[in-house]
Scaffold this motif. Structure first.
Motif, PDB file in Angstrom:
ATOM      1  N   LYS A   1       2.144   9.305  -6.222  1.00  0.00           N
ATOM      2  CA  LYS A   1       2.759  10.625  -6.049  1.00  0.00           C
ATOM      3  C   LYS A   1       3.908  10.877  -7.017  1.00  0.00           C
ATOM      4  O   LYS A   1       4.546  11.931  -6.979  1.00  0.00           O
ATOM      5  N   GLY A   2       4.177   9.892  -7.882  1.00  0.00           N
ATOM      6  CA  GLY A   2       5.179  10.103  -8.920  1.00  0.00           C
ATOM      7  C   GLY A   2       6.604   9.842  -8.493  1.00  0.00           C
ATOM      8  O   GLY A   2       7.545  10.288  -9.175  1.00  0.00           O
ATOM      9  N   ILE A   3       6.793   9.125  -7.392  1.00  0.00           N
ATOM     10  CA  ILE A   3       8.157   8.788  -6.973  1.00  0.00           C
ATOM     11  C   ILE A   3       8.713   7.722  -7.927  1.00  0.00           C
ATOM     12  O   ILE A   3       8.083   6.688  -8.151  1.00  0.00           O
ATOM     13  N   LYS A   4       9.870   7.972  -8.486  1.00  0.00           N
ATOM     14  CA  LYS A   4      10.469   7.044  -9.453  1.00  0.00           C
ATOM     15  C   LYS A   4      10.770   5.704  -8.806  1.00  0.00           C
ATOM     16  O   LYS A   4      11.100   5.630  -7.615  1.00  0.00           O
ATOM     17  N   ARG A   5      10.652   4.629  -9.607  1.00  0.00           N
ATOM     18  CA  ARG A   5      10.819   3.273  -9.081  1.00  0.00           C
ATOM     19  C   ARG A   5      12.165   3.115  -8.386  1.00  0.00           C
ATOM     20  O   ARG A   5      12.256   2.475  -7.335  1.00  0.00           O
ATOM     21  N   ALA A   6      13.227   3.700  -8.952  1.00  0.00           N
ATOM     22  CA  ALA A   6      14.569   3.543  -8.379  1.00  0.00           C
ATOM     23  C   ALA A   6      14.672   4.163  -6.981  1.00  0.00           C
ATOM     24  O   ALA A   6      15.488   3.732  -6.173  1.00  0.00           O
TER      25      ALA A   6
ATOM     26  N   PHE B   1       0.829  -1.210   0.000  1.00  0.00           N
ATOM     27  CA  PHE B   1       0.000   0.000   0.000  1.00  0.00           C
ATOM     28  C   PHE B   1       0.861   1.257   0.000  1.00  0.00           C
ATOM     29  O   PHE B   1       0.600   2.201  -0.768  1.00  0.00           O
ATOM     30  N   ILE B   2       1.876   1.291   0.860  1.00  0.00           N
ATOM     31  CA  ILE B   2       2.732   2.480   0.925  1.00  0.00           C
ATOM     32  C   ILE B   2       3.471   2.665  -0.397  1.00  0.00           C
ATOM     33  O   ILE B   2       3.614   3.796  -0.900  1.00  0.00           O
ATOM     34  N   ASN B   3       3.913   1.573  -1.007  1.00  0.00           N
ATOM     35  CA  ASN B   3       4.568   1.637  -2.320  1.00  0.00           C
ATOM     36  C   ASN B   3       3.613   2.197  -3.377  1.00  0.00           C
ATOM     37  O   ASN B   3       3.987   3.028  -4.209  1.00  0.00           O
TER      38      ASN B   3
END
Length: 310
Positions: free
Chosen positions: A99-104, A91-93
Motif C-alpha cells: 500500500k506504499g506505507i514508508k518503512r519509517a 504478512f501485515i507488514n
C-alpha cells in the motif's frame, strides 16, 4: 464515497453484472446481499480495481478508480487468501508495503492494526499454524493497515464462532464514520445490526437499495403466533368470528394440553384484542400471544422469489 455508473461485466457470453448503479456516501456502512453467483464478489473486485468492468464507470472519492487511488481501498477477500509461510506480523507488514506505507512509518502502522485486531498473542506465529478465526482477523488487518478511506469486506464473518462474530461486529461498528465500508455476509442478522443501508443484487442486477427498516416495512407479513389450551379443538372456529383471519396453521405441541399456532392475517389489521375477547367463547385459553414482524431474511427471500418469477 463509492459510486458505480452503468457497470456491466461480461465473461464471454455470460453477463455477470448488468448495468449496476449505486452510490455509497462517505462514512456509511452498507451491507451487500445476494445469493452465491449473484455478482457480489465481481462487484467488489471491480470497486477495488482488481478487475475492470466491460462497460460503465467506478468512482472513488469522486475520482475514477485507478491504480493510483486504489491504494485508498482496503480489501478483505472471501476465504482469507493468505501466505501461510509468513508470520502474522510479516504478512501485515507486507500488506503495508504494497500500500506504499514508508518503512519509517510501517512498524507503527503494523503495531496499531495488531492491537486493533487483538493479534498480539499470534503475531510471531506462521499463518499456517493459527486458527480460522485468527486467519480472518489477519486478513482484516491486511485490509485495515494504512487507514484506507474505504473498506471492502467480502464475508468477513464466515467460519467464525459466535464470540468471534461479536468481536468482528463490534470492530466494524467502531470503524463507522472513519471509513466508508461495504461488506457482504450470509449472516443477515449481522447485516441488520451493523449496516445503515442494504444493497441487494440478484443475477447481476440491483433489485433493492434502502435501509433495513424500510425494506422490512415493504413486505406484508402480518402474522400472530398464539399458544393455547384448546381441549375441544375449536381453534379453527375462531375464523367464524374474525373475518380478517386468512389461515390458522398448526405449528407444534408445546405440552399435553398446549399447542402453538400461526395465524395469518389479511391486510394490516391487529386482531390480538379480538382473539382475547372471542377465544373464551370456544373454551380456548390463550397462554401466549405475540405479533410477528418481517425480518431482513423475509425481505431477502421475498425479493429473490419475485425476481425469479419475472
Amino acid at each position: 464515497m463509492i459510486e458505480l455508473k452503468n457497470v456491466t461485466k461480461m465473461y464471454g457470453n455470460f453477463k455477470a453484472l448488468d448495468n449496476v448503479n449505486f452510490k455509497i456516501e462517505k462514512g456509511e456502512v452498507v451491507g451487500f446481499l445476494g445469493q452465491n453467483g449473484a455478482g457480489k464478489t465481481t462487484t467488489m473486485k471491480i470497486i477495488t480495481g482488481l478487475i475492470e468492468p466491460t462497460e460503465g464507470e467506478v468512482y472513488v472519492n469522486n475520482e475514477r478508480i485507478s491504480k493510483k487511488n486504489s491504494t485508498k481501498i482496503g480489501y478483505m477477500p472471501e476465504n482469507t487468501p493468505l501466505y501461510n509461510s509468513l508470520t502474522v506480523r510479516e504478512f501485515i507488514n507486507f500488506m503495508g508495503e504494497i500500500k506504499g506505507i514508508k518503512r519509517a512509518e510501517r512498524k507503527k502502522a503494523v503495531d496499531e492494526v495488531i492491537k486493533i485486531l487483538n493479534l498480539q498473542s499470534v503475531e510471531k506465529k506462521l499463518i499456517k499454524n493459527i486458527s480460522r478465526g485468527y486467519k480472518q482477523r489477519v486478513s482484516f488487518a491486511g485490509a485495515l493497515i494504512g487507514k484506507p478511506d474505504i473498506l471492502i469486506l467480502d464475508e468477513p464473518m464466515v467460519g467464525l464462532d459466535p464470540k468471534q462474530i461479536i468481536e468482528i461486529r463490534n470492530l466494524i461498528k467502531s470503524l463507522k464514520g472513519a471509513h466508508t465500508i461495504l461488506l457482504s455476509s450470509h449472516i443477515l442478522s449481522e447485516i441488520n445490526q451493523i449496516c445503515e443501508k442494504v444493497i441487494i443484487i440478484e443475477k447481476g442486477k440491483i433489485i433493492a437499495t434502502d435501509t433495513p427498516a424500510n425494506l422490512e416495512n415493504q413486505i406484508s407479513n402480518n402474522i400472530v403466533n398464539i399458544t393455547v389450551e384448546d381441549p375441544k379443538n375449536n381453534i379453527q372456529r375462531i375464523k367464524e368470528k374474525i373475518d380478517e383471519i386468512d389461515e390458522i396453521k398448526f405449528i407444534k405441541n408445546i405440552s399435553k394440553y398446549e399447542k402453538e399456532y400461526e395465524i395469518k392475517v389479511i391486510g394490516d389489521s391487529d386482531i390480538r384484542k379480538s382473539l382475547m375477547t372471542i377465544s373464551p367463547e370456544f373454551d380456548i385459553t390463550i397462554v401466549e400471544l405475540r405479533k410477528s414482524k418481517s425480518t431482513l431474511e423475509d425481505v431477502f427471500v421475498n425479493l429473490i422469489k419475485e425476481e425469479e418469477e419475472i
